[in-house]
Design an enzyme around this catalytic site. Structure first.
Site, short mmCIF file in Angstrom:
data_model
loop_
_atom_site.label_atom_id
_atom_site.label_comp_id
_atom_site.label_asym_id
_atom_site.label_seq_id
_atom_site.Cartn_x
_atom_site.Cartn_y
_atom_site.Cartn_z
N GLY A 75 -18.47 -22.31 3.77
CA GLY A 75 -19.47 -23.14 3.09
C GLY A 75 -20.90 -22.78 3.39
N GLU A 76 -21.17 -22.34 4.59
CA GLU A 76 -22.56 -22.14 4.99
C GLU A 76 -22.97 -20.67 5.07
OE1 GLU A 76 -23.62 -25.89 7.65
OE2 GLU A 76 -21.82 -24.90 8.33
N ILE A 88 -16.63 -33.81 0.26
CA ILE A 88 -18.08 -33.72 -0.01
C ILE A 88 -18.38 -32.76 -1.16
CG2 ILE A 88 -18.64 -34.33 2.38
CD1 ILE A 88 -19.57 -31.40 2.78
N PRO A 129 -9.55 -18.27 -4.29
CA PRO A 129 -10.68 -17.39 -4.61
C PRO A 129 -11.71 -18.04 -5.54
CG PRO A 129 -8.58 -16.28 -5.04
CD PRO A 129 -8.26 -17.70 -4.70
N THR A 147 -16.58 -29.68 -1.72
CA THR A 147 -16.37 -28.27 -1.42
C THR A 147 -15.10 -27.70 -2.03
OG1 THR A 147 -15.28 -28.93 0.60
CG2 THR A 147 -17.60 -28.35 0.76
N GLY A 166 -14.67 -20.24 8.18
CA GLY A 166 -15.51 -21.09 7.34
C GLY A 166 -16.23 -20.28 6.28
MO1 MOS Z 1 -23.47 -28.85 7.71
S1 MOS Z 1 -25.44 -28.68 8.16
O1 MOS Z 1 -22.62 -28.24 8.97
O2 MOS Z 1 -23.19 -30.30 7.01
#
Ligand code: MOS
Length: 727
Positions: free
Chosen positions: A692-693, A463, A619, A465, A690
């Site tokens: 990404g968020e 996606i 990194p 990332t 994680g």
């Molecule tokens: Mo995300 S909101 O865990 O795609």
């Protein structure tokens, strides 16, 4: 180059030159294009659909309505379905923008022209659209039933007597924080190509979870899942809106079945605002109470969000308050208010993203009241164990993240009163960052060839990332091959099953499976080379005993053994790692903003994010993830809102022209992303968690806190637009 190296994106050239194939780039022979006709009103019944004008358009093949659709006998409730009703099963209109007919054309233009000419008669009903702030309704909103789609947590949590404690606390703050609905706005709108061969379905889709689509579609058509193949080579951004099975995926497959031709749907931007998910309006009331020294006595956090008339989507914002600070008492609740609106869904940093906006604003308000540095208030209430359960952390270096971030920013040098720079008043603010950790079972297969190249196969999704870079890196160390010699095949349900690409979970889950597969391959090669597997090491396409100078080439070993390839399967099972530990990611974000009080302008001048997330695989791509999170947070803080028009029951502007989201010109070059040195051995074999968020959490509060520092105005309603700053 292996784990820890700042390798540039392997998929970069493919994407920037436009040679990566997205679903909208695919065509099948004899393919039809589908365009949806959507409901113009939020509630009512379809009385009649007259397709004659549409069918007269050149190139229009057919118009499908609920009369043409097979009635689904599947109980559509909960994942993988995004909501519990399938459009075009009946005449009921449950929200504005709901698909009510499908026009199929030989070209996209023909289908679109046909869709304009479908005449629909509707009997409107009175829509339930709240105009008053949600908070006024909280007392009459029932507890949600347990069919909340994406994921479900307990809607209530209590520890001690927080209400009483809060009222008695020497110092306390209680305030309401609100935010508007916001859309994900991925660059690539959702798209799907459905193709049947007999009773076997192949579906190409822009998705975060090919297996979810397979499971849902197999259930919908009552066929074994082996007869559904879902392929997703690249997904052009998702942020949560492609995590479940949405109407276009089911409707494309149904339409293709009915007309016996492949059907492709590429949603328009307006479709994305009509019947796909978004983050709903959320109102939160947070109370924090402490003694004079800032030691917390109670946290209360009550959240209401808007949901549909059919399903109870819950934005679990209280997760932030449940686990961040040590407090002897807390009272948390979640509510949803039903309305004739489209189904909300998880959006980047679901739960904690909104939750941290409210909690970290309230903490700043308390710090101001106490006259304590906001960073010190956080350190005073540092949670050495998880506050709601008392469980030990799998790893936590938030203290280091605070201190290293503060040093990089120069936080301790912050002046008590704001600085001026011409027309601008400069303010500084900070907040914690905090996010849940999600791990999903995953499998990966690696095949090593005689020419010392390898291929990783796993049914995960790209996606955007960075996994096309980091998965080869993970295998690279073990196999002693440059990452460029390792190909990644993904996005296909024919490959070993991997988890969804959401919840910032890929590195921990799929990455661990890749690591295990590589180790399995090395072990098998070692045995062929007559080496004890646990003493074997591979480098530059050769295998040998650790510390020994004598090595054999991969090709020689395989040739001697008569093997053309060696395969290994790796499995990650989260139940085998970190049981009994609380697992989260942590950080701190410091921002400097400029406010022009005459014009009400707000600008980001610089930011420092400092994070405790376990081991960093790459990194460079990791920095991009956190940088993206900070930009995302800036959008939430200062720009984004999907304006909803209550009289029409619809989003006002169903395109990007009417919605402000950050672009390059909004973002200063001075953004620092810092990771504390850490390995989380409990989270999984990679040692990372994680990322990404996490970066999207805390930012909105840090900005609002900086605005307060600059202006003395406490903004509790997002986004912080000029009307709220002027004067
Ligand atoms: Mo995300 S909101 O865990 O795609």
């Amino acid at each position: 180059m292996g784990i820890g190296e700042p390798l540039a994106r392997i998929d970069g050239p493919l994407k920037v030159t436009g040679s990566a194939s997205y679903t909208a780039d695919l065509r099948a022979p004899n393919m039809l294009h589908a365009v949806f006709v959507t409901a113009p009103l939020p509630a009512g019944k379809v009385i009649a659909i007259d397709s004659s004008d549409a069918l007269a358009e050149p190139g229009v093949f057919s118009v499908l309505t609920h009369h043409d659709m097979p009635q689904s006998k599947t109980a559509i409730a909960g994942p993988p379905f995004a909501h519990s009703f399938l459009p075009l099963q009946d005449e009921e209109i449950r929200h504005e923008g709901q698909p009510i007919a499908i026009v199929l054309g030989e070209t996209l233009e023909a289908a679109a022209a046909g869709a304009e000419k479908v005449n629909v008669s509707i009997a409107p009903a009175i829509a339930r659209i709240p105009v008053a702030p949600l908070w006024s309704n909280v007392d009459r909103i029932a507890l949600p039933p347990k069919n909340t789609g994406y994921f479900y947590l307990e809607p209530e949590f209590a520890k001690g007597e927080a209400d009483r404690t809060l009222a008695l606390a020497t110092q306390h703050v209680e305030a309401v924080y609100s935010q508007p609905p916001r859309h994900h706005n991925p660059m690539e709108p959702s798209a799907v190509l459905a193709q049947w061969e007999g009773d076997a379905l192949t579906l190409y889709a822009s998705t975060q979870h090919v297996y979810a689509l397979r499971m849902g579609l197999a259930a919908l058509f009552g066929i074994p899942s082996e007869r559904v193949r879902v392929i997703s080579k690249h997904t052009g951004g998702a942020f949560g809106v492609k995590g479940l099975l949405w109407p276009q995926e089911a409707l494309a497959a149904l339409a293709a079945k009915i007309v016996q031709r492949p059907v492709r749907v590429v949603l328009s931007r307006a479709d994305m605002y009509s019947f796909l998910g978004y983050q709903p309006r959320i109102v939160q009331k947070v109370g924090v109470g402490s003694d004079d020294k800032g030691v917390l006595a109670a946290i209360t956090h009550h959240v209401v969000n808007l949901t549909t008339v059919t399903d109870d989507f819950i934005e679990f914002a209280t997760e932030a308050s449940k686990s961040l600070y040590a407090t002897p008492s807390m009272l948390l609740s979640q509510r949803a208010e039903r309305a004739h609106v489209a189904m909300p869904t998880a959006m980047r940093a679901p739960g904690e993203g909104p939750g941290m906006w409210a909690l970290e604003s309230a903490m700043d308000e308390l710090a101001v009241k106490l006259g304590i540095d906001p960073l010190d208030l956080r350190l005073i209430n540092y949670a050495e164990t998880e506050p709601s359960t008392g469980a030990p952390w799998s790893s936590k270096k938030l203290r280091e993240a605070y201190e290293e971030g503060a040093r990089l920013f120069g936080w301790r040098e912050r002046a008590g009163s704001p600085r001026r720079d011409g027309d601008w008043i400069i303010g500084q603010g900070m907040a914690s960052c905090f996010m849940g950790t999600f791990r999903f079972p995953s499998r990966a297969r690696i095949v090593l060839r005689r020419d010392a190249t390898a291929v990783i196969e796993t049914g995960t999704q790209d996606i955007g990332t960075g996994i096309p870079t980091i998965f080869p890196q993970i295998a690279s160390d073990v196999l002693g091959l440059a990452a460029s010699r390792i190909e990644l095949r993904l996005g296909d349900t024919e490959l070993p099953e991997a988890g969804p690409t959401y919840g910032s979970s890929s590195t921990m889950g799929v990455g661990a499976a890749v690591l295990a597969a590589a180790q399995e391959v090395r072990d098998r090669l070692a045995r062929l080379a007559n080496l004890p597997p646990d003493e074997a090491t591979m480098l530059d396409g050769r295998i040998g005993r650790i510390g020994a100078t004598e090595t054999q080439s991969v090709g020689e070993v395989m040739q001697r053994a008569g093997e053309t390839e060696i395969a290994g399967l790796g499995i990650f099972d989260p139940t085998q790692h970190g049981t009994g530990y609380a697992m989260r990611t942590f950080g701190a974000v410091f921002v400097e903003v400029g406010v022009d009080p005459a014009l009400g302008l707000l600008r980001l001048r610089r930011a420092v994010g400092s994070y405790s997330v376990g081991r960093i695989v790459n990194p460079r791509t990791a920095r991009s993830q956190l940088l993206g999170g900070i930009v995302w947070g800036w959008g939430m803080a200062a720009m984004e809102q999907s304006a909803f028009e209550p009289t029409l029951g619809r989003f006002l502007s169903k395109n990007l022209a009417g919605v402000a989201i950050p672009v390059n010109a909004d973002i200063p070059s001075e953004i620092t992303v810092h990771f504390v040195d850490e390995i989380d051995e409990k989270a999984g074999p990679i040692g990372g968690k994680g990322i990404g968020e996490l970066g999207a959490t805390g930012v909105a509060a840090a900005v609002a806190n900086a605005v307060f520092h600059a202006t003395g105005k406490r903004i509790r309603d997002l986004p912080i637009t000029p009307d709220k700053l002027i004067g």
